[in-house]
Design an enzyme around this catalytic site. Sequence first.
Site: not given
Ligand code: NAD
Length: 276
Positions: A187, A191
Amino acid sequence: MGNAIDNFSLTDKVCIITGGGGLLGERNADAISEAGGTPVLWDIKIDNARKIAERINQERDVEAGVYQVDITNKVSVQEAFRATLHSFGHVDILINNAANDPKVELGSDLAWSRFENLALSTWVFDLEVGLTGAFLCAQTVGAWMADRGGGVILNVASDLSVIAPDQRLYRQDGIDEDRQPVKPVTYSVLKHGLIGLTKYLATYWAHKNIRCNAISPGGIYNGQPDEFVTRLTNLIPAGRMADKNEYKSAVVFLCSEASAYMTGQNLIMDGGRSVL
Ligand SMILES: NC(=O)c1ccc[n+]([C@@H]2O[C@H](COP(=O)([O-])OP(=O)(O)OC[C@H]3O[C@@H](n4cnc5c(N)ncnc54)[C@H](O)[C@@H]3O)[C@@H](O)[C@H]2O)c1
Protein backbone atom coordinates in the site's frame (compact mmCIF):
# COMPACT_ATOMS: atom_id res chain seq x y z
CA MET A 1 -11.68 32.02 -17.36
CA GLY A 2 -15.13 32.38 -15.89
CA ASN A 3 -15.96 33.73 -12.48
CA ALA A 4 -14.71 31.84 -9.45
CA ILE A 5 -17.78 29.66 -9.00
CA ASP A 6 -18.42 29.02 -12.71
CA ASN A 7 -14.94 27.56 -12.96
CA PHE A 8 -16.09 24.58 -10.88
CA SER A 9 -18.66 23.55 -13.47
CA LEU A 10 -18.17 20.19 -15.19
CA THR A 11 -21.04 20.66 -17.62
CA ASP A 12 -20.58 18.48 -20.74
CA LYS A 13 -17.52 16.79 -19.23
CA VAL A 14 -17.29 12.99 -19.35
CA CYS A 15 -15.28 11.40 -16.55
CA ILE A 16 -14.06 7.80 -16.28
CA ILE A 17 -13.76 6.62 -12.67
CA THR A 18 -11.91 3.36 -12.09
CA GLY A 19 -13.16 1.37 -9.13
CA GLY A 20 -16.38 3.32 -9.61
CA GLY A 21 -18.39 0.69 -7.76
CA GLY A 22 -16.48 1.13 -4.49
CA LEU A 23 -16.88 3.38 -1.45
CA LEU A 24 -14.98 6.39 -2.76
CA GLY A 25 -15.75 5.63 -6.42
CA GLU A 26 -19.42 6.27 -5.68
CA ARG A 27 -18.63 9.62 -4.04
CA ASN A 28 -16.41 10.59 -6.98
CA ALA A 29 -19.31 9.77 -9.32
CA ASP A 30 -21.62 11.91 -7.17
CA ALA A 31 -19.11 14.76 -7.22
CA ILE A 32 -18.79 14.70 -11.01
CA SER A 33 -22.53 14.54 -11.61
CA GLU A 34 -23.33 17.18 -8.96
CA ALA A 35 -21.02 19.54 -10.90
CA GLY A 36 -22.90 18.80 -14.13
CA GLY A 37 -20.60 16.17 -15.61
CA THR A 38 -21.24 12.58 -16.68
CA PRO A 39 -19.51 9.86 -14.65
CA VAL A 40 -18.55 6.61 -16.39
CA LEU A 41 -17.94 3.88 -13.85
CA TRP A 42 -15.30 1.29 -14.67
CA ASP A 43 -15.13 -1.65 -12.29
CA ILE A 44 -14.16 -5.29 -12.33
CA LYS A 45 -17.31 -6.02 -10.30
CA ILE A 46 -20.22 -4.61 -12.18
CA ASP A 47 -23.22 -5.04 -9.85
CA ASN A 48 -22.55 -2.23 -7.41
CA ALA A 49 -21.40 0.12 -10.15
CA ARG A 50 -24.68 -0.50 -11.96
CA LYS A 51 -26.73 0.34 -8.85
CA ILE A 52 -24.74 3.53 -8.33
CA ALA A 53 -25.23 4.63 -11.93
CA GLU A 54 -28.97 3.91 -11.73
CA ARG A 55 -29.29 6.00 -8.55
CA ILE A 56 -27.33 8.90 -10.03
CA ASN A 57 -29.34 8.81 -13.24
CA GLN A 58 -32.56 8.92 -11.24
CA GLU A 59 -31.42 11.73 -8.96
CA ARG A 60 -29.83 13.94 -11.62
CA ASP A 61 -30.29 14.71 -15.26
CA VAL A 62 -27.38 12.56 -16.47
CA GLU A 63 -26.77 9.24 -18.21
CA ALA A 64 -23.97 7.75 -16.15
CA GLY A 65 -22.19 4.84 -17.84
CA VAL A 66 -20.99 1.50 -16.48
CA TYR A 67 -18.38 -0.83 -17.96
CA GLN A 68 -16.89 -4.02 -16.65
CA VAL A 69 -13.14 -3.75 -16.96
CA ASP A 70 -10.06 -5.24 -15.40
CA ILE A 71 -7.68 -2.30 -15.27
CA THR A 72 -4.68 -4.64 -14.94
CA ASN A 73 -5.38 -5.98 -18.42
CA LYS A 74 -4.41 -3.70 -21.33
CA VAL A 75 -6.87 -5.28 -23.76
CA SER A 76 -9.70 -4.92 -21.26
CA VAL A 77 -8.84 -1.23 -20.71
CA GLN A 78 -8.67 -0.57 -24.44
CA GLU A 79 -12.01 -2.31 -25.06
CA ALA A 80 -13.71 -0.39 -22.25
CA PHE A 81 -12.29 2.87 -23.57
CA ARG A 82 -13.49 2.11 -27.10
CA ALA A 83 -16.96 1.31 -25.75
CA THR A 84 -16.95 4.49 -23.62
CA LEU A 85 -15.99 6.63 -26.60
CA HIS A 86 -18.61 4.92 -28.74
CA SER A 87 -21.36 5.81 -26.24
CA PHE A 88 -20.18 9.23 -25.05
CA GLY A 89 -18.11 10.57 -27.95
CA HIS A 90 -15.37 12.03 -25.77
CA VAL A 91 -13.65 11.68 -22.40
CA ASP A 92 -12.38 14.74 -20.56
CA ILE A 93 -11.38 13.41 -17.15
CA LEU A 94 -9.86 10.17 -15.84
CA ILE A 95 -9.93 9.40 -12.12
CA ASN A 96 -7.57 6.55 -11.27
CA ASN A 97 -9.32 5.45 -8.10
CA ALA A 98 -9.20 1.63 -7.96
CA ALA A 99 -6.77 -0.04 -5.56
CA ASN A 100 -6.58 -3.01 -3.22
CA ASP A 101 -6.71 -1.99 0.40
CA PRO A 102 -6.85 -5.35 2.15
CA LYS A 103 -8.14 -5.49 5.70
CA VAL A 104 -5.04 -6.36 7.67
CA GLU A 105 -6.97 -8.26 10.30
CA LEU A 106 -8.35 -10.69 7.71
CA GLY A 107 -6.83 -14.07 6.89
CA SER A 108 -6.27 -17.22 8.87
CA ASP A 109 -2.73 -16.10 9.68
CA LEU A 110 -2.71 -12.52 10.98
CA ALA A 111 0.97 -12.27 10.15
CA TRP A 112 0.42 -12.70 6.40
CA SER A 113 0.97 -9.00 5.73
CA ARG A 114 4.22 -8.67 7.68
CA PHE A 115 7.12 -7.62 5.51
CA GLU A 116 9.04 -10.87 6.05
CA ASN A 117 6.00 -12.99 5.15
CA LEU A 118 4.32 -11.05 2.35
CA ALA A 119 3.75 -13.37 -0.61
CA LEU A 120 5.29 -12.32 -3.90
CA SER A 121 1.88 -12.92 -5.48
CA THR A 122 0.34 -10.33 -3.10
CA TRP A 123 3.07 -7.82 -3.95
CA VAL A 124 2.47 -8.32 -7.67
CA PHE A 125 -1.33 -8.26 -7.38
CA ASP A 126 -1.53 -5.09 -5.24
CA LEU A 127 0.91 -3.21 -7.46
CA GLU A 128 -0.90 -4.42 -10.57
CA VAL A 129 -4.24 -3.01 -9.45
CA GLY A 130 -3.05 0.18 -7.73
CA LEU A 131 -0.16 1.17 -9.98
CA THR A 132 -0.11 -0.80 -13.24
CA GLY A 133 -3.85 -0.20 -13.56
CA ALA A 134 -3.35 3.55 -13.24
CA PHE A 135 -0.50 3.37 -15.78
CA LEU A 136 -2.60 1.44 -18.32
CA CYS A 137 -5.61 3.72 -17.94
CA ALA A 138 -3.47 6.87 -18.15
CA GLN A 139 -1.66 5.45 -21.19
CA THR A 140 -4.87 4.59 -23.04
CA VAL A 141 -7.07 7.51 -22.03
CA GLY A 142 -4.29 10.09 -21.69
CA ALA A 143 -2.86 9.39 -25.14
CA TRP A 144 -6.30 9.98 -26.62
CA MET A 145 -6.68 13.21 -24.61
CA ALA A 146 -3.25 14.37 -25.79
CA ASP A 147 -4.34 13.90 -29.40
CA ARG A 148 -7.66 15.60 -28.79
CA GLY A 149 -6.47 18.83 -27.17
CA GLY A 150 -6.24 18.04 -23.45
CA GLY A 151 -7.87 16.69 -20.35
CA VAL A 152 -7.47 16.02 -16.66
CA ILE A 153 -6.07 12.99 -14.85
CA LEU A 154 -6.65 12.64 -11.11
CA ASN A 155 -4.88 9.90 -9.18
CA VAL A 156 -6.45 8.86 -5.88
CA ALA A 157 -3.55 8.31 -3.50
CA SER A 158 -3.76 8.33 0.32
CA ASP A 159 -2.22 9.98 3.36
CA LEU A 160 0.06 6.95 3.11
CA SER A 161 1.51 8.50 -0.05
CA VAL A 162 3.41 10.90 2.20
CA ILE A 163 3.75 9.18 5.58
CA ALA A 164 4.51 5.63 6.70
CA PRO A 165 1.71 3.56 8.20
CA ASP A 166 1.58 3.65 11.99
CA GLN A 167 1.55 -0.08 12.67
CA ARG A 168 0.31 0.47 16.25
CA LEU A 169 -3.14 0.98 14.70
CA TYR A 170 -3.39 -2.72 13.87
CA ARG A 171 -1.97 -4.27 17.07
CA GLN A 172 -3.91 -7.07 18.70
CA ASP A 173 -3.60 -8.14 22.33
CA GLY A 174 -2.10 -11.49 23.17
CA ILE A 175 -0.13 -11.89 19.95
CA ASP A 176 3.66 -12.18 19.81
CA GLU A 177 5.52 -9.18 18.49
CA ASP A 178 6.68 -10.99 15.36
CA ARG A 179 3.14 -12.16 14.55
CA GLN A 180 1.37 -8.79 14.94
CA PRO A 181 -0.71 -7.77 11.89
CA VAL A 182 0.54 -4.79 9.88
CA LYS A 183 -0.44 -2.68 6.91
CA PRO A 184 1.33 -4.34 3.97
CA VAL A 185 4.25 -2.58 2.31
CA THR A 186 2.43 -2.74 -1.03
CA TYR A 187 0.00 0.00 0.00
CA SER A 188 2.85 2.39 0.85
CA VAL A 189 4.75 1.58 -2.31
CA LEU A 190 1.82 1.91 -4.69
CA LYS A 191 0.59 5.16 -3.13
CA HIS A 192 4.07 6.73 -3.21
CA GLY A 193 4.39 5.39 -6.76
CA LEU A 194 1.17 7.13 -7.79
CA ILE A 195 2.70 10.45 -6.78
CA GLY A 196 5.64 9.69 -9.07
CA LEU A 197 3.23 8.87 -11.88
CA THR A 198 1.38 12.13 -11.17
CA LYS A 199 4.52 14.28 -11.43
CA TYR A 200 5.74 12.40 -14.49
CA LEU A 201 2.50 12.81 -16.42
CA ALA A 202 2.08 16.45 -15.33
CA THR A 203 5.34 17.36 -17.02
CA TYR A 204 5.18 14.82 -19.86
CA TRP A 205 1.85 16.04 -21.20
CA ALA A 206 1.89 19.66 -19.99
CA HIS A 207 2.33 20.93 -23.56
CA LYS A 208 -0.67 18.81 -24.58
CA ASN A 209 -2.93 20.65 -22.15
CA ILE A 210 -3.26 17.65 -19.83
CA ARG A 211 -3.14 18.34 -16.12
CA CYS A 212 -2.42 15.54 -13.69
CA ASN A 213 -2.80 15.85 -9.93
CA ALA A 214 -3.30 13.51 -6.99
CA ILE A 215 -5.62 13.63 -4.04
CA SER A 216 -4.54 12.02 -0.78
CA PRO A 217 -7.49 11.26 1.46
CA GLY A 218 -7.12 10.26 5.08
CA GLY A 219 -9.13 7.37 6.49
CA ILE A 220 -12.88 7.43 5.85
CA TYR A 221 -15.15 6.31 8.66
CA ASN A 222 -17.02 3.27 7.43
CA GLY A 223 -18.12 1.35 10.51
CA GLN A 224 -14.63 0.24 11.56
CA PRO A 225 -14.23 -1.27 15.05
CA ASP A 226 -14.35 1.32 17.87
CA GLU A 227 -10.86 0.55 19.09
CA PHE A 228 -9.36 1.14 15.64
CA VAL A 229 -11.32 4.39 15.26
CA THR A 230 -10.10 5.64 18.65
CA ARG A 231 -6.49 4.79 17.88
CA LEU A 232 -6.62 6.46 14.45
CA THR A 233 -8.51 9.50 15.74
CA ASN A 234 -5.72 10.03 18.28
CA LEU A 235 -3.30 10.48 15.35
CA ILE A 236 -5.48 13.09 13.61
CA PRO A 237 -5.34 16.74 14.78
CA ALA A 238 -8.90 17.29 13.52
CA GLY A 239 -9.93 14.61 16.04
CA ARG A 240 -12.00 12.46 13.71
CA MET A 241 -11.94 10.27 10.62
CA ALA A 242 -13.29 11.68 7.36
CA ASP A 243 -16.90 11.55 6.27
CA LYS A 244 -17.23 9.65 3.01
CA ASN A 245 -18.69 12.72 1.27
CA GLU A 246 -15.99 15.05 2.49
CA TYR A 247 -13.69 14.76 -0.54
CA LYS A 248 -16.28 15.55 -3.20
CA SER A 249 -15.64 19.28 -3.43
CA ALA A 250 -11.90 18.73 -3.72
CA VAL A 251 -12.49 16.24 -6.55
CA VAL A 252 -14.57 18.83 -8.40
CA PHE A 253 -11.85 21.43 -7.82
CA LEU A 254 -9.12 19.15 -9.16
CA CYS A 255 -11.15 18.02 -12.19
CA SER A 256 -12.39 21.47 -13.21
CA GLU A 257 -11.08 24.78 -14.50
CA ALA A 258 -10.97 25.93 -10.88
CA SER A 259 -7.55 24.25 -10.68
CA ALA A 260 -6.45 25.25 -14.21
CA TYR A 261 -2.99 26.41 -13.09
CA MET A 262 -2.33 23.41 -10.85
CA THR A 263 -0.58 20.29 -12.09
CA GLY A 264 1.76 17.68 -10.64
CA GLN A 265 0.53 18.31 -7.11
CA ASN A 266 -0.71 16.08 -4.31
CA LEU A 267 -3.65 17.58 -2.44
CA ILE A 268 -3.47 16.04 1.03
CA MET A 269 -6.76 16.00 2.95
CA ASP A 270 -6.14 14.08 6.13
CA GLY A 271 -7.40 16.20 9.02
CA GLY A 272 -3.79 17.22 9.60
CA ARG A 273 -2.45 13.73 10.31
CA SER A 274 0.58 14.02 8.04
CA VAL A 275 1.80 17.32 9.52
CA LEU A 276 2.12 16.00 13.08
N1 NAD B 1 -11.58 4.28 2.06
C1 NAD B 1 -10.61 5.02 2.60
O1 NAD B 1 -10.61 5.31 3.80
C2 NAD B 1 -9.51 5.55 1.72
C3 NAD B 1 -8.58 6.44 2.27
C4 NAD B 1 -7.55 6.91 1.48
C5 NAD B 1 -7.44 6.51 0.18
N2 NAD B 1 -8.34 5.62 -0.33
C6 NAD B 1 -8.17 5.21 -1.71
O2 NAD B 1 -9.36 5.49 -2.40
C7 NAD B 1 -9.52 4.57 -3.46
C8 NAD B 1 -10.87 3.91 -3.36
O3 NAD B 1 -10.96 3.27 -2.11
P1 NAD B 1 -12.30 2.62 -1.58
O4 NAD B 1 -12.24 2.70 -0.11
O5 NAD B 1 -13.44 3.18 -2.32
O6 NAD B 1 -12.06 1.10 -2.00
P2 NAD B 1 -13.15 0.00 -2.42
O7 NAD B 1 -12.49 -1.31 -2.14
O8 NAD B 1 -14.46 0.32 -1.80
O9 NAD B 1 -13.28 0.22 -3.98
C9 NAD B 1 -12.30 -0.22 -4.88
C10 NAD B 1 -13.01 -0.61 -6.16
O10 NAD B 1 -12.02 -0.98 -7.13
C11 NAD B 1 -12.51 -2.09 -7.87
N3 NAD B 1 -11.40 -2.84 -8.46
C12 NAD B 1 -10.53 -3.67 -7.83
N4 NAD B 1 -9.71 -4.22 -8.72
C13 NAD B 1 -10.06 -3.76 -9.94
C14 NAD B 1 -9.59 -4.01 -11.26
N5 NAD B 1 -8.58 -4.85 -11.50
N6 NAD B 1 -10.19 -3.37 -12.28
C15 NAD B 1 -11.24 -2.53 -12.06
N7 NAD B 1 -11.74 -2.26 -10.83
C16 NAD B 1 -11.15 -2.88 -9.79
C17 NAD B 1 -13.25 -2.91 -6.81
O11 NAD B 1 -14.16 -3.84 -7.41
C18 NAD B 1 -13.93 -1.83 -5.99
O12 NAD B 1 -15.23 -1.55 -6.48
C19 NAD B 1 -8.35 3.59 -3.34
O13 NAD B 1 -7.31 3.98 -4.20
C20 NAD B 1 -7.94 3.73 -1.90
O14 NAD B 1 -6.60 3.37 -1.70
C21 NAD B 1 -9.37 5.14 0.41
